[in-house]
Write an enzyme that holds these catalytic residues in place. Structure first.
Site, short mmCIF file in Angstrom:
data_model
loop_
_atom_site.label_atom_id
_atom_site.label_comp_id
_atom_site.label_asym_id
_atom_site.label_seq_id
_atom_site.Cartn_x
_atom_site.Cartn_y
_atom_site.Cartn_z
N SER A 41 -6.65 -1.97 -6.20
CA SER A 41 -5.80 -1.05 -5.44
C SER A 41 -6.55 -0.50 -4.24
CB SER A 41 -5.33 0.09 -6.34
OG SER A 41 -4.60 1.05 -5.61
N ARG A 78 1.44 2.25 -12.48
CA ARG A 78 0.26 2.60 -13.27
C ARG A 78 0.30 4.05 -13.69
NH1 ARG A 78 -3.92 1.74 -9.20
NH2 ARG A 78 -5.26 2.77 -10.72
N LYS A 92 -6.33 -2.32 0.13
CA LYS A 92 -5.97 -1.54 1.33
C LYS A 92 -7.12 -1.49 2.32
CE LYS A 92 -4.55 2.17 -0.95
NZ LYS A 92 -4.42 1.79 -2.37
N HIS A 115 -14.64 5.41 1.56
CA HIS A 115 -13.61 5.76 0.59
C HIS A 115 -14.24 6.51 -0.57
CE1 HIS A 115 -9.90 5.52 -1.73
NE2 HIS A 115 -10.67 5.29 -2.78
N ASP A 167 0.56 -3.32 -3.69
CA ASP A 167 -0.21 -2.24 -4.30
C ASP A 167 0.62 -0.97 -4.41
OD1 ASP A 167 -2.65 -0.73 -5.13
OD2 ASP A 167 -2.23 0.29 -3.24
#
Length: 403
Positions: free
Chosen positions: A186, A171, A190, A85, A164
Site C-alpha cells: 500500500s 483492510r 503510491k 514516508h 490501493d
C-alpha cells in the site's frame, strides 16, 4: 475470456500457494474494474494476512497496484527527487519542517500525503490549519510548485494506484490492517507511482505506532526497502521509537506551531533530532555534500517553508487558529515522569476533535494535547503536565505516570 477466477486465486493463497504473476495481474485489474467483488477481495486479503507473500510475489503484487493507475513523470525536475514516508505516530509532524529543510539543501521533495485516522494525525489535516493553504493540486500544479520551490505537500490524485485505494478501505473493515505485505504494498505502490528517485522511510514502533513490536517494525522496514529496490527506487529506512509523543504537541494547528519553532532554530530536542536524521538520509540519497543543520541554523529552511506554504495559497504570516477552551491538568505530587503513553495522548487528541473515526469525518484545526512534561522530566505538585485544547472540554484522561 479470462482463464482466471477470483475463487481460484483465493484458494491458491488460502492453501499457502504462491500466486502466479498472471493471477496477480488479472485479480488487480479485475478488482479495479469492479469485476471482482469486495467480498472476494476481502477473502484474499485475509488469506494474505495468514499466509503472507514471497518477496518476488509481493513485488509483482505491488507493480500491479502501480499499473492500476497513472505514474507521475518528474523528469522536468532538475534537482534529485527524494521523498519521505512515516508509518505514523502521535505528534509526528516531521514532514512539516523536514520538507523545507531538505529543499533548502538542494533536494526536491514530492510529498503526497494523507489524512489522519484514529489516534494518528495526518499531514494534510495539519497543513490545512494554515489560512488559505490548499491540499488539492492538479498534476501540473504539483510539478510547478516542486520545480519552483523544491518541495510540495498535497493530496494524492484519484489516478494514483486506485487499486490501493479500494483495498485500503477493505483492510480497515476486515481486520487485515496489520498484514505486513498489505501495508508495504500500500505504501510503496503510491510512493513508486509518485515517480521519486529515492525514498527515506521512518518506521515507527512503540505504543503509539501502527506496529508496536520493534521486530515487526524491522520486518516492515526490510520489506519496504526490498520493494523500493526491486522497483528502481533507492530506499533506506530508519526505525524510530513512538512510546511517547514526538515533540510536545499532538493535534493540527498546535503541531504546525511546533514545526515553525523548529524551523526558527528552537523546538523540542527529540523532534529536531529526528528531523535532522531524516534530512541527512535524504541528502545522502541525493548525493549532495551539505549538512542540513547549517540550513536549519542560517534560516534557509524557514525561507523554503514560507515559499512552499505561499505557493499553495497559504499565508505564512497569518495567525494559526486557537482553541476556545484550554484545560490544564496538574501533577498531584512531586515526582519524575516515568511513562507518557503515546496511544493515550493520541486518543485524547482524537476525542477532543483533532482526529476522525471515519475518513469522511471533519476534524478541528484547534483541538489537541500539549505535553508540558515528558519522560524523565521532574515535576512539582501543582505544576502543569498536560494541556487539553478543544471547542468544548468535558472529560479528562489518565495517560501519565509519575514516581
Amino acid at each position: 475470456m479470462s482463464t482466471h477466477s477470483a475463487v481460484d486465486v483465493i484458494r491458491t493463497k488460502r492453501d499457502g500457494g504462491r500466486l502466479s504473476d498472471d493471477q496477480i495481474r488479472w485479480f488487480m485489474a479485475a478488482y479495479t474494474d469492479g469485476v471482482v467483488a469486495d467480498e472476494q477481495a476481502s477473502a484474499l486479503a485475509m488469506a494474505i494476512f495468514w499466509r503472507g507473500m514471497a518477496p518476488d510475489e509481493l513485488a509483482v503484487w505491488t507493480q500491479a497496484m502501480i499499473d492500476s493507475g497513472e505514474r507521475l513523470d518528474l523528469s522536468a525536475i532538475t534537482r534529485p527527487t527524494v521523498d519521505k514516508h512515516s508509518t505514523g505516530g502521535v505528534g509526528d509532524k516531521v514532514s512539516l519542517p523536514l520538507i523545507p529543510l531538505a529543499a533548502a539543501c538542494g533536494v526536491a521533495v514530492p510529498q503526497l500525503s494523507g489524512r489522519g485516522l484514529g489516534h494518528t494525525g495526518g499531514t494534510l489535516d495539519k497543513m490545512e490549519s494554515i489560512p488559505g493553504w490548499r491540499a488539492q493540486l492538479t498534476n501540473d500544479e504539483f510539478i510547478a510548485v516542486l520545480a519552483a520551490e523544491g518541495g510540495v505537500i498535497c493530496a494524492a490524485g484519484p489516478g494514483l494506484a486506485p487499486a490501493d485505494r479500494r483495498l485500503y478501505a477493505l483492510r480497515d473493515t476486515t481486520g487485515t490492517v496489520e498484514s505486513i505485505p498489505l501495508i508495504a504494498s500500500s505504501i510503496m505502490s503510491k510512493k513508486i507511482a509518485e515517480g521519486t528517485d529515492a525514498l527515506v522511510l521512518d518506521v515507527k514502533f512503540g505504543s503509539g505506532a501502527f506496529l508496536p513490536d520493534p521486530e515487526r517494525g524491522r520486518e516492515l522496514a526490510r520489506t519496504m526497502v526490498g520493494l523500493g529496490t526491486a522497483h528502481g527506487v533507492r530506499t533506506t529506512a530508519l526505525l524510530t521509537a513512538m512510546e511517547q509523543p514526538l515533540g510536545r504537541a499532538a493535534g493540527n494547528a498546535v503541531e504546525v506551531e511546533e514545526s515553525v519553532e523548529v524551523l526558527a532554530g528552537g523546538g523540542p530536542e527529540d523532534l529536531v533530532e529526528i528531523t535532522l536524521a531524516l534530512a541527512r538520509e535524504m541528502v545522502a540519497l541525493a548525493g549532495l555534500d551539505v549538512d542540513p543543520a547549517d540550513a536549519l541554523a542560517d534560516g534557509r529552511a524557514m525561507d523554503r517553508w514560507r515559499a512552499i506554504v505561499a505557493a499553495q495559497g497559504g499565508d505564512p504570516d497569518a495567525p494559526l487558529p486557537v482553541a476556545a477552551e484550554h484545560d490544564i491538568l496538574v501533577a498531584e505530587s512531586d515526582g519524575v515522569v516515568q511513562r507518557l503513553d503515546a496511544m493515550a495522548v493520541g486518543v485524547a487528541a482524537w476525542r477532543l476533535g483533532a482526529g476522525r473515526a471515519r475518513k469522511e469525518d471533519d476534524v478541528s484545526a484547534t483541538a489537541g494535547v500539549i505535553c508540558h512534561a515528558k519522560v524523565g522530566d521532574t515535576v512539582r505538585a501543582g505544576a502543569p503536565v498536560l494541556e487539553l485544547r478543544a471547542d468544548v472540554i468535558a472529560f479528562q484522561f489518565g495517560m501519565l505516570i509519575l514516581e
